[in-house]
Design an enzyme around this catalytic site. Structure first.
Site: not given
Length: 572
Positions: A71, A140, A208, A210, A430, A436, A475, A479
């Site tokens: 990414r 991120r 993470k 953001k 996603c 994934c 899931c 995302c």
């Protein structure tokens, strides 16, 4: 300052503590011609370098084919044509010949094998972009409103986006050593053993982090889903400061009611000069008070939820010398992109192109990847902008170039008018399967066909042309920001989804679980009575999400929702 957890540190925390440069054995593994995957420990370290190890799940029944997802870190989603060409080349040479746009204005490469990893990341850096901190327990990619239509302040907001991205970037020497010099740092070197990042410390963040910037009235990055958000306050076309939001996040786990999506609280207003001070203050609150024992409880949103907004506000003011003042007025009206050609306030043009589920590729009759490559080659002075809705914006286009760009795109089957139906244009998904490792159900490969089915149902009910924001994930990690959608499908198992209802067009309200498990084949039957009620009972102009929030969900809550439910919707 660091808070010692009452429970033992998680494995990830121990790994970071023992190798604070995040070097692991990454370079040594890449130098081994027989290696096709990283060790279990190094799979955690490579995330900080923008990499996830995956395997092709379509092939698991016959053989396990390891591959990597890489990414980019692209602050504000802005790329030059030369950078776009580099990414296009890399997708062809080392990936699966597609560019996957993310919901955080970045690009992912899928299907990369070990031999291509080093050359790919080195060339990204040579293009003056990076993969550092695109994943991992750090800040991120910083997002920012991409559309240049409303105000000249967009340039200032983008400049501030880059400032924050640079200020919150980790300083580990391992990244340059591995990807530029090709050298493995030695863990027994005292300089490496004693390394401590000046901002993050020795063990970085618990999870993470953001950050996003937005310019009202369009909430095109879903600002309230970020750990830290900056809502621009604009006067006379200039940014004078920002309203600060803290504590958003989408991730949750099925069957664990201690995990939940949360939208951020608006804490106060800051002058533009205090931007970096406040960004560092909020990040270090997460660093110091986040849960380092339980990664499912480690996001900043749980600190805000449990300690309270007043405590977080006071802590930010303590760390910044009272930077926060009273909230300034703001209003959001939509989260969508402006498709097609439009004129910006400076007289230039911009073109927003719909990208189905964010996947730029060539298919018969629609060679979008080739078309954008040729635009980049023939118009070197324009700007590529990635939207948080997984679309591409060609900005800073001179009016004289409009016809040529339109014609070039049309040659490859890419329309500029009537690009997608209203439901497709408002959808997101996603990637999920087959790449994934967390995917429980299909998402990207499933959603376009499901949208077609829902459109057919809407047409039968006389609701054709009505916009509904529909999102899917394979899931519960969220995302594609499903918990803000009017309708969301969250994967539970192959062919089975949770059905969430009740988000709004402005991106200021969470939805709720309506049905814990719906089989794919039963989705139309589940939606039909809801759409019929909306048609017959809504107020004039009322959207589907607002109707569900006003009528359907209160009825369900009163009756007692069954299954894996979430907290009641919250509005700002």
């Amino acid at each position: 300052m660091s808070v010692t957890p009452s429970a033992p540190l998680s494995k990830n925390e121990v790994l970071k503590q023992n190798d604070p440069t995040l070097a692991g054995n990454i370079a040594a593994t890449m130098a081994d011609p027989a290696a096709d995957k990283f060790s279990e420990d190094d799979q955690q370290f490579i995330k900080f370098h923008g990499i996830y190890q995956q395997d092709d799940r379509d092939l698991r029944k016959t053989a396990k084919k390891f591959m990597l997802m890489i990414r980019g870190r692209i602050p504000g989603g802005v790329m030059t044509p030369a950078q776009w060409i580099t990414f296009d080349d890399l997708a062809t040479q080392y990936g699966n010949n597609t560019l996957r746009l993310t919901t955080r204005q970045s690009i992912q490469f899928h299907g990369v094998v070990m031999a291509g990893l080093g050359p790919l990341i080195k060339r990204i850096n040579e293009s003056l972009l990076s993969t550092l901190a695109a994943c991992g327990d750090v800040n991120r990619n910083v997002t920012a409103s991409p559309t240049p239509a409303y105000t000249k302040a967009r340039e200032q907001v983008f400049a501030d986006t880059v400032l924050v991205a640079d200020a919150l970037a980790p300083k580990t020497p391992a990244y340059h050593s591995i990807w530029i010099e090709g050298v493995q740092l030695k863990l027994d070197d005292p300089a490496q053993q004693n390394f401590e990042d000046p901002l993050y410390g020795r063990t970085y963040l618990p999870r993470k982090f953001k950050v996003g910037f937005v310019i009202p009235p369009v909430n095109d990055i879903d600002i309230f889903t970020n750990d830290l958000g900056f809502i621009a306050v604009v006067e006379n076309d200039r940014v004078v400061g920002y309203n600060v939001t803290v504590g958003g996040g989408m991730g949750r786990s099925h069957g664990n009611v201690q995990t939940f999506p949360r939208i951020a609280d608006v804490l106060g207003y800051i002058s533009r000069e205090r931007l970096i001070d406040v960004a560092k203050a909020v990040l270090t609150i997460h660093r110091d008070f986040g849960d380092r024992a339980n990664r499912k409880h480690a996001r900043l949103k749980y600190v805000v939820e449990e300690r309270g907004v007043a405590w977080v506000t006071a802590e930010i003011n303590r760390r910044t010398g009272d930077a926060l003042a009273g909230v300034r007025r703001y209003e959001f009206t939509s989260t969508s992109d402006l498709y097609g050609w439009h004129r910006a306030v400076d007289g230039s043009l911009f073109l927003t192109l719909f990208v189905e589920t964010g996947r730029i590729k060539d298919v018969p009759g629609h060679a979008q990847k080739t078309a954008l490559r040729q635009v980049a080659e023939k118009f070197p002075h324009i700007e590529f902008r990635l939207s948080a809705n997984q679309n591409v914006i060609l900005a800073n286009v001179q009016p004289a170039d409009r016809t040529a760009i339109t014609t070039l795109l049309a040659t490859h089957g890419v329309k500029v008018d009537g690009q997608a139906s209203v439901l497709h244009a408002a959808s997101m998904a996603c990637p999920s399967l087959p790449t994934c490792g967390l995917g429980l159900a299909e998402s990207e490969r499933m959603l376009p066909g499901l949208i077609d089915r829902i459109e057919k149902l809407g047409g039968e009910l006389g609701l054709g042309g009505e916009e509904i924001i529909i999102r899917s994930t394979g899931c519960p990690n969220g995302c594609a920001r499903p918990y803000m959608a009017e309708i969301a499908f969250v994967g539970k198992a192959p062919g089975r989804y949770q059905l969430w209802l009740g988000g709004n067009a402005a991106g200021t309200r969470l939805n709720q679980v309506y049905k814990d498990t719906v089989k794919d084949a039963e989705i139309e039957a589940e939606l039909r009575p809801l759409l019929e009620r909306w048609k017959n009972e809504r107020t004039p102009g009322e959207r589907f999400g607002d109707f569900c929030s006003r009528c359907v969900l209160p009825e369900q809550n009163k009756a007692g929702a069954a299954g894996d439910a979430a907290p009641a919707p919250i509005s700002n």
